[in-house]
Design a protein around this motif. Structure first.
Motif, PDB file in Angstrom:
ATOM      1  N   LEU A  57       0.813  -1.220   0.000  1.00  0.00           N
ATOM      2  CA  LEU A  57       0.000   0.000   0.000  1.00  0.00           C
ATOM      3  C   LEU A  57       0.843   1.266   0.000  1.00  0.00           C
ATOM      4  O   LEU A  57       0.339   2.345  -0.293  1.00  0.00           O
ATOM      5  N   ARG A  58       2.106   1.139   0.356  1.00  0.00           N
ATOM      6  CA  ARG A  58       2.962   2.325   0.338  1.00  0.00           C
ATOM      7  C   ARG A  58       3.354   2.723  -1.075  1.00  0.00           C
ATOM      8  O   ARG A  58       3.849   3.828  -1.298  1.00  0.00           O
ATOM      9  N   GLU A  59       3.117   1.817  -2.067  1.00  0.00           N
ATOM     10  CA  GLU A  59       3.475   2.126  -3.446  1.00  0.00           C
ATOM     11  C   GLU A  59       2.501   3.165  -4.021  1.00  0.00           C
ATOM     12  O   GLU A  59       1.285   3.060  -3.859  1.00  0.00           O
ATOM     13  N   ALA A  60       3.005   4.173  -4.706  1.00  0.00           N
ATOM     14  CA  ALA A  60       2.158   5.193  -5.339  1.00  0.00           C
ATOM     15  C   ALA A  60       1.448   4.589  -6.551  1.00  0.00           C
ATOM     16  O   ALA A  60       2.047   3.820  -7.298  1.00  0.00           O
ATOM     17  N   PRO A  61       0.149   4.890  -6.760  1.00  0.00           N
ATOM     18  CA  PRO A  61      -0.583   4.331  -7.911  1.00  0.00           C
ATOM     19  C   PRO A  61      -0.016   4.867  -9.224  1.00  0.00           C
ATOM     20  O   PRO A  61       0.392   6.023  -9.328  1.00  0.00           O
ATOM     21  N   LEU A  62      -0.003   4.023 -10.234  1.00  0.00           N
ATOM     22  CA  LEU A  62       0.470   4.441 -11.544  1.00  0.00           C
ATOM     23  C   LEU A  62      -0.565   5.333 -12.227  1.00  0.00           C
ATOM     24  O   LEU A  62      -1.771   5.055 -12.164  1.00  0.00           O
ATOM     25  N   PRO A  63      -0.178   6.405 -12.876  1.00  0.00           N
ATOM     26  CA  PRO A  63      -1.145   7.281 -13.567  1.00  0.00           C
ATOM     27  C   PRO A  63      -1.772   6.551 -14.753  1.00  0.00           C
ATOM     28  O   PRO A  63      -1.108   5.775 -15.441  1.00  0.00           O
ATOM     29  N   GLU A  64      -3.107   6.815 -14.981  1.00  0.00           N
ATOM     30  CA  GLU A  64      -3.801   6.190 -16.102  1.00  0.00           C
ATOM     31  C   GLU A  64      -3.413   6.882 -17.400  1.00  0.00           C
ATOM     32  O   GLU A  64      -3.322   8.109 -17.461  1.00  0.00           O
ATOM     33  N   GLU A  65      -3.246   6.119 -18.425  1.00  0.00           N
ATOM     34  CA  GLU A  65      -2.839   6.663 -19.707  1.00  0.00           C
ATOM     35  C   GLU A  65      -3.969   7.486 -20.321  1.00  0.00           C
ATOM     36  O   GLU A  65      -5.130   7.074 -20.305  1.00  0.00           O
ATOM     37  N   GLY A  66      -3.652   8.646 -20.844  1.00  0.00           N
ATOM     38  CA  GLY A  66      -4.656   9.506 -21.470  1.00  0.00           C
ATOM     39  C   GLY A  66      -5.117  10.641 -20.590  1.00  0.00           C
ATOM     40  O   GLY A  66      -5.858  11.525 -21.033  1.00  0.00           O
ATOM     41  N   ASN A  67      -4.764  10.680 -19.354  1.00  0.00           N
ATOM     42  CA  ASN A  67      -5.166  11.755 -18.437  1.00  0.00           C
ATOM     43  C   ASN A  67      -4.073  12.799 -18.242  1.00  0.00           C
ATOM     44  O   ASN A  67      -4.164  13.625 -17.341  1.00  0.00           O
ATOM     45  N   GLU A  68      -3.059  12.738 -19.075  1.00  0.00           N
ATOM     46  CA  GLU A  68      -1.983  13.704 -18.908  1.00  0.00           C
ATOM     47  C   GLU A  68      -2.458  15.107 -19.280  1.00  0.00           C
ATOM     48  O   GLU A  68      -3.240  15.285 -20.211  1.00  0.00           O
ATOM     49  N   ARG A  69      -2.018  16.081 -18.584  1.00  0.00           N
ATOM     50  CA  ARG A  69      -2.375  17.468 -18.865  1.00  0.00           C
ATOM     51  C   ARG A  69      -1.613  17.939 -20.102  1.00  0.00           C
ATOM     52  O   ARG A  69      -0.430  17.675 -20.260  1.00  0.00           O
ATOM     53  N   GLY A  70      -2.341  18.649 -20.987  1.00  0.00           N
ATOM     54  CA  GLY A  70      -1.723  19.133 -22.209  1.00  0.00           C
ATOM     55  C   GLY A  70      -0.826  20.326 -21.961  1.00  0.00           C
ATOM     56  O   GLY A  70      -0.844  20.933 -20.879  1.00  0.00           O
ATOM     57  N   PRO A  71      -0.094  20.711 -22.979  1.00  0.00           N
ATOM     58  CA  PRO A  71       0.788  21.871 -22.837  1.00  0.00           C
ATOM     59  C   PRO A  71       0.002  23.165 -22.743  1.00  0.00           C
ATOM     60  O   PRO A  71      -1.114  23.268 -23.263  1.00  0.00           O
TER      61      PRO A  71
END
Length: 233
Positions: free
Chosen positions: A30-44
């Motif tokens: 549980l101490r591991e940080a969750p991996l970010p979901e692909e496609g939710n990255e903020r654009g430039p």
């Protein structure tokens, strides 16, 4: 010493037995940080700037060049302050009749009203147009078929009725136009006169012949009010 070496030799991979608590194992996971979901990255940032500028330009362009945005759909034009406002355009019966003639009648009776000999009768000086406008109204509403003799020419075709396409004012306009054009010099016929004839012949189905139109004229003439050349107001 010999016993330890013997135990290690019994384990093919040299693993040691551990008895960690299952709670300790999950706590570490549980101490591991969750991996970010692909496609939710903020654009430039520049992309958002371009979107905002595009929307701003679009709204400016529509407001500047597409006219008034209003719920008053019936208002087609609003005169600017100080502009001269003209009155309503007066209805021209003969001009309207010419438009209807061009659209409905000209293909057969031709632009000069002379028709085609032996195919389509001429309207120039035609008795049923100039002298007997009630005939013209009736055959315009219901049509005409069968043999017809005019100016030593025999016609045996079919003129369709236009009662379902033209209202009383339309018929009054086109007949008035024909009566005052192509060298004809007769008066206008009123919308009320057309309405009377339409009502009195409402139970007539199909086109007239030269004989049946005479019968119908004799039948309805006593009930017609006023002169056949009542001028349309």
């Amino acid at each position: 010493m010999a016993d330890n070496e013997k135990n290690q030799n019994n384990k093919p991979f040299g693993d040691e037995e551990r008895k960690d608590s299952i709670f300790d194992i999950h706590t570490a996971a549980l101490r591991e940080a969750p991996l970010p979901e692909e496609g939710n990255e903020r654009g430039p940032v520049w992309m958002y700037v371009v979107i905002v500028l595009t929307l701003a330009f679009g709204f400016f362009y529509m407001g500047r060049y597409l006219g008034e945005v209003s719920d008053r759909a019936h208002v087609l034009f609003t005169a600017p302050p100080g502009a001269e406002v003209t009155g309503e355009v007066e209805f021209d019966l003969l001009a309207e009749g010419q438009r209807i003639y061009t659209r409905v009648c000209q293909a057969c009776h031709q632009a000069n009203g002379e028709g085609i000999s032996g195919v389509f009768p001429s309207l120039v000086g035609a008795e049923w147009v100039v002298d007997e406008p009630d005939y013209a109204v009736m055959l315009t509403i219901n049509g005409l078929r069968g043999e017809l003799v005019r100016e030593r020419a025999v016609y045996d075709g079919v003129m369709p009725g236009f009662g379902n396409q033209l209202d009383d004012l339309d018929i009054a306009a086109v007949i008035s136009y024909v009566r005052s054009s192509f060298g004809n010099d007769a008066g206008e016929i009123s919308e009320d006169r057309v309405a009377q004839i339409r009502e009195l012949t409402a139970d007539k189905s199909g086109a007239y012949t030269a004989e049946t139109i005479e019968e119908w004229i004799t039948r309805i003439e006593p009930e017609l009010e006023g002169s056949a050349e009542a001028v349309s107001e």
